[in-house]
Design a protein around this motif. Sequence first.
Motif, PDB file in Angstrom:
ATOM      1  N   SER A   1       1.937   7.004  15.949  1.00 11.03           N
ATOM      2  CA  SER A   1       1.854   6.709  14.581  1.00 11.03           C
ATOM      3  C   SER A   1       2.783   6.905  13.636  1.00 11.03           C
ATOM      4  CB  SER A   1       0.390   7.046  13.898  1.00 11.03           C
ATOM      5  OG  SER A   1      -0.528   6.494  15.566  1.00 11.03           O
ATOM      6  N   GLU A   2       3.314   7.744  13.275  1.00 12.80           N
ATOM      7  CA  GLU A   2       4.051   8.562  11.988  1.00 12.80           C
ATOM      8  C   GLU A   2       5.386   7.118  12.341  1.00 12.80           C
ATOM      9  OE1 GLU A   2       6.911   9.648   9.576  1.00 12.80           O
ATOM     10  OE2 GLU A   2       7.465   9.677  11.867  1.00 12.80           O
TER      11      GLU A   2
ATOM     12  N   THR B   1       8.360   2.234  11.090  1.00  8.96           N
ATOM     13  CA  THR B   1       9.965   1.567  12.188  1.00  8.96           C
ATOM     14  C   THR B   1       9.415   0.198  12.166  1.00  8.96           C
ATOM     15  OG1 THR B   1       9.446   1.575  14.328  1.00  8.96           O
ATOM     16  CG2 THR B   1      10.824   3.531  12.878  1.00  8.96           C
ATOM     17  N   LEU B   2       8.302  -0.073  12.872  1.00  9.58           N
ATOM     18  CA  LEU B   2       7.877  -1.408  13.175  1.00  9.58           C
ATOM     19  C   LEU B   2       6.941  -2.278  11.271  1.00  9.58           C
ATOM     20  CD1 LEU B   2       5.810  -1.762  16.344  1.00  9.58           C
ATOM     21  CD2 LEU B   2       7.792  -2.214  15.652  1.00  9.58           C
ATOM     22  N   GLY B   3       5.739  -1.316  11.300  1.00  9.89           N
ATOM     23  CA  GLY B   3       4.754  -1.745  10.240  1.00  9.89           C
ATOM     24  C   GLY B   3       3.794  -2.525  10.484  1.00  9.89           C
TER      25      GLY B   3
ATOM     26  N   LEU C   1       0.070  -5.379  13.050  1.00  6.51           N
ATOM     27  CA  LEU C   1      -1.088  -6.322  13.458  1.00  6.51           C
ATOM     28  C   LEU C   1      -0.551  -7.792  14.511  1.00  6.51           C
ATOM     29  CD1 LEU C   1      -2.031  -7.117   9.618  1.00  6.51           C
ATOM     30  CD2 LEU C   1      -3.778  -6.161  11.596  1.00  6.51           C
ATOM     31  N   LYS C   2       0.977  -8.332  14.208  1.00  4.26           N
ATOM     32  CA  LYS C   2       1.608  -9.233  15.385  1.00  4.26           C
ATOM     33  C   LYS C   2       0.807  -8.755  16.632  1.00  4.26           C
ATOM     34  CE  LYS C   2       4.713 -12.985  14.643  1.00  4.26           C
ATOM     35  NZ  LYS C   2       3.909 -14.195  13.878  1.00  4.26           N
ATOM     36  N   LEU C   3       1.583  -7.812  17.134  1.00  8.20           N
ATOM     37  CA  LEU C   3       1.019  -7.375  18.251  1.00  8.20           C
ATOM     38  C   LEU C   3      -0.730  -7.550  18.289  1.00  8.20           C
ATOM     39  CD1 LEU C   3       2.819  -4.191  18.590  1.00  8.20           C
ATOM     40  CD2 LEU C   3       3.000  -6.023  19.645  1.00  8.20           C
TER      41      LEU C   3
ATOM     42  N   ILE D   1      -9.334  -2.646  13.950  1.00  8.70           N
ATOM     43  CA  ILE D   1      -8.252  -3.392  13.235  1.00  8.70           C
ATOM     44  C   ILE D   1      -8.297  -4.446  11.950  1.00  8.70           C
ATOM     45  CG2 ILE D   1      -5.834  -3.702  13.207  1.00  8.70           C
ATOM     46  CD1 ILE D   1      -6.851  -1.046  14.048  1.00  8.70           C
ATOM     47  N   ALA D   2      -8.344  -4.307  11.186  1.00 10.53           N
ATOM     48  CA  ALA D   2      -8.641  -5.914  10.204  1.00 10.53           C
ATOM     49  C   ALA D   2      -7.393  -6.727  10.464  1.00 10.53           C
ATOM     50  CB  ALA D   2      -8.471  -5.250   9.453  1.00 10.53           C
ATOM     51  N   LEU D   3      -8.341  -8.065  10.045  1.00 14.47           N
ATOM     52  CA  LEU D   3      -7.739  -9.786  10.734  1.00 14.47           C
ATOM     53  C   LEU D   3      -6.499  -8.912   9.541  1.00 14.47           C
ATOM     54  CD1 LEU D   3      -9.991 -12.023  10.846  1.00 14.47           C
ATOM     55  CD2 LEU D   3      -8.323 -11.086  12.799  1.00 14.47           C
ATOM     56  N   GLU D   4      -5.963  -8.857   8.591  1.00 11.57           N
ATOM     57  CA  GLU D   4      -4.751  -8.937   7.403  1.00 11.57           C
ATOM     58  C   GLU D   4      -4.835  -7.421   6.796  1.00 11.57           C
ATOM     59  OE1 GLU D   4      -2.694 -11.326   5.977  1.00 11.57           O
ATOM     60  OE2 GLU D   4      -3.167 -12.380   7.574  1.00 11.57           O
ATOM     61  N   PRO D   5      -3.893  -6.777   6.196  1.00 11.18           N
ATOM     62  CA  PRO D   5      -4.202  -5.481   5.245  1.00 11.18           C
ATOM     63  C   PRO D   5      -5.096  -5.977   4.267  1.00 11.18           C
ATOM     64  CG  PRO D   5      -2.320  -5.779   5.608  1.00 11.18           C
ATOM     65  CD  PRO D   5      -2.358  -7.126   5.846  1.00 11.18           C
TER      66      PRO D   5
END
Length: 184
Positions: A81-82, A87-89, A94-96, A130-134
Amino acid sequence: MRIYFATSNRHKVLEASSVLKRYSIEVEQIMVKKLEVQADDVEEIARTAAEDLCARRMDMTVVEDDGLYIKALEGFPGPYSEYVYRTLGLRRVLKLLEGVGDRSAFFKAAVGLCNNGVPHVFVGVVDGEIALEPRGLGGFGYDPIFIPKGYSLTFAELSIEEKSKISHRARAFQALAEWLLAHN
Ligand code: ITT
Ligand code: NA
């Protein structure tokens, strides 16, 4: 009672304090790097780090390893996770999940303690999705995209006190506090 928390992460310390003050346990952050082995589970990583604390005779010291496990991604990023956050952020995590129906996930915290030369590990889990948006400005890491079960707000939209009633970290530190009070 006082424990030492070997971590670079100030948020972890604040949240642990918020839980442990209910048990009259004080927490002091120490800038000692924990041993970070690679393993499939945070519990094993925390256990190895706790053994290392004992090898260094760092009694009453804790370390913590966490992971966010996303069901649709077979538990990824989990123990990575860290690294994935750096790296991805959040946006690319979310894109995945684009087009994925089941957004369920859980956070797991594993807190390793060295007490009287013996390593112990305490685990806490919180389910959510997991939310749709931060959303939200509080907390750290994946907080803006994690909605705990039974809530509509993300962890980043909760106060530290509210997060610390239900979080993986709160649960692991509650277990640690109860064990410490029973054994010391
Ligand atoms: P240490 O010095 O204690 O290692 P760290 O921040 O590097 O601090 P970890 O290695 O345990 O901590 O990495 C866990 C990652 O998981 C962390 O970078 C966050 O991105 C994420 N994470 C852990 N707990 C979280 C929480 O309560 N809310 C959001 N993200 C969290
Ligand atoms: Na780390």
